[in-house]
Design a protein around this motif. Structure first.
Motif, PDB file in Angstrom:
ATOM      1  N   VAL A 151       0.832  -1.204   0.000  1.00 58.19           N
ATOM      2  CA  VAL A 151       0.000   0.000   0.000  1.00 58.19           C
ATOM      3  C   VAL A 151       0.866   1.253   0.000  1.00 58.19           C
ATOM      4  CG1 VAL A 151      -1.605   1.355   1.405  1.00 58.19           C
ATOM      5  CG2 VAL A 151      -2.004  -1.081   1.077  1.00 58.19           C
ATOM      6  N   SER A 152       1.906   1.263   0.828  1.00 56.66           N
ATOM      7  CA  SER A 152       2.792   2.428   0.909  1.00 56.66           C
ATOM      8  C   SER A 152       3.516   2.652  -0.416  1.00 56.66           C
ATOM      9  CB  SER A 152       3.809   2.233   2.041  1.00 56.66           C
ATOM     10  OG  SER A 152       3.161   2.059   3.280  1.00 56.66           O
ATOM     11  N   GLU A 153       4.039   1.579  -0.998  1.00 49.45           N
ATOM     12  CA  GLU A 153       4.749   1.715  -2.271  1.00 49.45           C
ATOM     13  C   GLU A 153       3.825   2.225  -3.379  1.00 49.45           C
ATOM     14  OE1 GLU A 153       7.287  -1.000  -5.480  1.00 49.45           O
ATOM     15  OE2 GLU A 153       6.190  -1.948  -3.824  1.00 49.45           O
ATOM     16  N   THR A 154       2.637   1.632  -3.476  1.00 48.32           N
ATOM     17  CA  THR A 154       1.691   2.050  -4.512  1.00 48.32           C
ATOM     18  C   THR A 154       1.251   3.494  -4.328  1.00 48.32           C
ATOM     19  OG1 THR A 154       0.888  -0.231  -4.670  1.00 48.32           O
ATOM     20  CG2 THR A 154      -0.506   1.488  -5.600  1.00 48.32           C
ATOM     21  N   ALA A 155       0.994   3.870  -3.077  1.00 42.86           N
ATOM     22  CA  ALA A 155       0.557   5.241  -2.811  1.00 42.86           C
ATOM     23  C   ALA A 155       1.634   6.250  -3.177  1.00 42.86           C
ATOM     24  CB  ALA A 155       0.179   5.378  -1.336  1.00 42.86           C
ATOM     25  N   LEU A 156       2.882   5.945  -2.887  1.00 45.40           N
ATOM     26  CA  LEU A 156       3.972   6.872  -3.204  1.00 45.40           C
ATOM     27  C   LEU A 156       4.258   6.915  -4.702  1.00 45.40           C
ATOM     28  CD1 LEU A 156       6.348   6.018  -0.235  1.00 45.40           C
ATOM     29  CD2 LEU A 156       5.022   8.102  -0.539  1.00 45.40           C
ATOM     30  N   LEU A 157       4.103   5.788  -5.380  1.00 40.48           N
ATOM     31  CA  LEU A 157       4.314   5.768  -6.825  1.00 40.48           C
ATOM     32  C   LEU A 157       3.213   6.529  -7.572  1.00 40.48           C
ATOM     33  CD1 LEU A 157       5.500   2.087  -7.408  1.00 40.48           C
ATOM     34  CD2 LEU A 157       6.880   4.167  -7.580  1.00 40.48           C
ATOM     35  N   ASP A 158       2.042   6.636  -6.973  1.00 40.84           N
ATOM     36  CA  ASP A 158       0.929   7.341  -7.602  1.00 40.84           C
ATOM     37  C   ASP A 158       1.038   8.854  -7.494  1.00 40.84           C
ATOM     38  OD1 ASP A 158      -0.199   5.015  -8.456  1.00 40.84           O
ATOM     39  OD2 ASP A 158      -1.641   4.859  -6.800  1.00 40.84           O
ATOM     40  N   VAL A 159       1.986   9.344  -6.699  1.00 41.29           N
ATOM     41  CA  VAL A 159       2.183  10.795  -6.589  1.00 41.29           C
ATOM     42  C   VAL A 159       2.686  11.324  -7.936  1.00 41.29           C
ATOM     43  CG1 VAL A 159       3.458  12.635  -5.409  1.00 41.29           C
ATOM     44  CG2 VAL A 159       2.665  10.636  -4.124  1.00 41.29           C
ATOM     45  N   PRO A 160       2.043  12.322  -8.522  1.00 41.46           N
ATOM     46  CA  PRO A 160       2.473  12.835  -9.839  1.00 41.46           C
ATOM     47  C   PRO A 160       3.929  13.277  -9.845  1.00 41.46           C
ATOM     48  CG  PRO A 160       0.330  13.732  -9.232  1.00 41.46           C
ATOM     49  CD  PRO A 160       0.843  13.008  -8.020  1.00 41.46           C
ATOM     50  N   LYS A 161       4.636  12.908 -10.909  1.00 42.96           N
ATOM     51  CA  LYS A 161       6.053  13.251 -10.998  1.00 42.96           C
ATOM     52  C   LYS A 161       6.296  14.753 -11.106  1.00 42.96           C
ATOM     53  CE  LYS A 161       7.632   8.904 -13.059  1.00 42.96           C
ATOM     54  NZ  LYS A 161       8.333   8.278 -14.205  1.00 42.96           N
ATOM     55  N   ASN A 162       5.352  15.485 -11.718  1.00 43.19           N
ATOM     56  CA  ASN A 162       5.582  16.928 -11.859  1.00 43.19           C
ATOM     57  C   ASN A 162       5.590  17.642 -10.525  1.00 43.19           C
ATOM     58  OD1 ASN A 162       2.886  16.516 -11.381  1.00 43.19           O
ATOM     59  ND2 ASN A 162       2.145  17.932 -12.938  1.00 43.19           N
ATOM     60  N   ILE A 163       4.852  17.080  -9.529  1.00 40.57           N
ATOM     61  CA  ILE A 163       4.880  17.681  -8.195  1.00 40.57           C
ATOM     62  C   ILE A 163       6.256  17.497  -7.570  1.00 40.57           C
ATOM     63  CG2 ILE A 163       3.893  17.601  -5.883  1.00 40.57           C
ATOM     64  CD1 ILE A 163       1.271  16.758  -7.084  1.00 40.57           C
ATOM     65  N   LYS A 164       6.813  16.275  -7.707  1.00 35.22           N
ATOM     66  CA  LYS A 164       8.150  16.020  -7.170  1.00 35.22           C
ATOM     67  C   LYS A 164       9.193  16.881  -7.882  1.00 35.22           C
ATOM     68  CE  LYS A 164       7.057  11.166  -6.178  1.00 35.22           C
ATOM     69  NZ  LYS A 164       7.438   9.761  -6.440  1.00 35.22           N
ATOM     70  N   GLU A 165       9.082  16.982  -9.200  1.00 39.95           N
ATOM     71  CA  GLU A 165      10.043  17.772  -9.961  1.00 39.95           C
ATOM     72  C   GLU A 165       9.967  19.248  -9.583  1.00 39.95           C
ATOM     73  OE1 GLU A 165       8.975  16.875 -13.926  1.00 39.95           O
ATOM     74  OE2 GLU A 165       9.945  14.895 -13.946  1.00 39.95           O
ATOM     75  N   GLY A 166       8.768  19.723  -9.303  1.00 38.79           N
ATOM     76  CA  GLY A 166       8.634  21.104  -8.839  1.00 38.79           C
ATOM     77  C   GLY A 166       9.324  21.320  -7.508  1.00 38.79           C
ATOM     78  N   SER A 167       9.222  20.322  -6.619  1.00 41.27           N
ATOM     79  CA  SER A 167       9.906  20.417  -5.328  1.00 41.27           C
ATOM     80  C   SER A 167      11.420  20.429  -5.511  1.00 41.27           C
ATOM     81  CB  SER A 167       9.495  19.247  -4.431  1.00 41.27           C
ATOM     82  OG  SER A 167      10.192  19.258  -3.205  1.00 41.27           O
ATOM     83  N   PHE A 168      11.926  19.538  -6.397  1.00 43.09           N
ATOM     84  CA  PHE A 168      13.366  19.526  -6.664  1.00 43.09           C
ATOM     85  C   PHE A 168      13.809  20.849  -7.289  1.00 43.09           C
ATOM     86  CE2 PHE A 168      12.844  14.696  -7.177  1.00 43.09           C
ATOM     87  CZ  PHE A 168      13.143  14.502  -5.846  1.00 43.09           C
TER      88      PHE A 168
END
Length: 303
Positions: A151-168
């Motif tokens: 559940v944890s892995e699936t939930a984290l993988l479902d986070v949109p990549k553009n949100i992570k890239e914006g944070s980076f």
């Protein structure tokens, strides 16, 4: 038959199968709750059990079930979330990752009775704890860890990549992005998985028979914390509600053993239903909160 007719036929078949599943669930609920009618009586829910006379309650067993639930979640949530973070954010494809996934799949396929026997060997005998709350909690953690990891892995993988890239792009580190962005975004799925796991913990019996035990001492909240009588002592034996039902049906000697078992089963099924309902409500609430869904506001026309 043309493609449209085949599509309609299979649609009807799937609807019928779904309806049968719903009817089966309703039938099971009706049978269990009707046979255990009157389970909401406070004297039954909070009363002490009796070994020889009729009219006993399930107070200690109900407390033990919730206590093991809290202990198990306190152990399994950090482990499951940490494993999910590793698999989703840090693990690289290769032999080691394949081995980790194989271990997870193997743990997920283990019968609860096998985990109970393992707990008997390790948490009861080798540690010298005997039958205990902590031993039962660790055994159920082994059962729940694969599902929480998935559940944890699936939930984290479902986070949109553009949100992570914006944070980076704003200069955040990977760990800051995980803690501040990924986990809050994945909270609805995480909460759902945790509460569904709680339902399984509450209804588990086989693993607890060999680890938490079949008896409960007379509990006294003013007893020393290291005493077997103290309800919060994690090293005392603790018979849970599911184990109590099994014990009544297999070796109960009280005159109303079947009635108490039926009422206990009704309490158990109601609690599992509440866990599932609570998972849906909390997930929907958090989803609306994090997605910015606004409540509808009635606007009155000012004349």
């Amino acid at each position: 038959m043309n493609a449209r007719s085949i599509d309609k036929l299979w649609t009807i078949i799937l609807y019928v199968v779904s309806l049968l599943i719903v009817l089966l669930l309703i039938y099971l609920l009706w049978e269990i709750i009707s046979k255990g009618w009157g389970f909401w009586d406070p004297n039954f829910l909070f009363g002490l059990p009796s070994n020889t006379q009729a009219g006993g309650g399930i107070g200690p067993q109900l407390f033990n079930s919730f206590y093991i639930l809290v202990l198990t979640l306190a152990i399994s949530i950090p482990l499951g979330l940490g494993s999910g973070i590793y698999l989703a954010e840090y693990a690289k494809p290769g032999k080691f990752l394949s081995f980790v996934r194989l271990c997870i799949e193997t743990l997920a396929s283990l019968p609860s009775i096998v985990v109970g026997l393992f707990g008997l060997l390790v948490f009861v005998t080798m540690t010298g704890w005997g039958y205990s709350l902590i031993g039962g909690s660790l055994a159920i953690t082994i059962l729940n860890l694969p599902s929480l990891t998935r559940v944890s892995e699936t939930a984290l993988l479902d986070v949109p990549k553009n949100i992570k890239e914006g944070s980076f792009g704003l200069g955040a580190t990977k760990w800051q992005t995980i803690v501040k962005i990924s986990i809050p975004t994945a909270i609805p799925q995480l909460i759902t998985g945790i509460i569904l796991s709680a339902g399984r913990i509450f209804g588990e019996a086989a693993a607890l028979i060999y680890t938490a035990g079949l008896t409960t001492p007379i509990l006294n909240s003013v007893a020393p914390i290291n005493s077997q009588m103290n309800p919060y002592n994690i090293f005392r034996p603790a018979e849970t509600l599911a184990v109590h039902i099994w014990k009544l049906n297999s070796e109960g000697i009280v005159p109303d053993a079947k009635e108490i078992a039926a009422k206990s089963a009704a309490v158990l099924i109601v609690m599992v239903l509440l866990f599932n309902l609570l998972a849906r409500l909390i997930a929907n609430f958090i989803h609306k909160r994090y997605t910015g869904t606004k409540r509808k506001v009635k606007v009155k026309e000012i004349i």
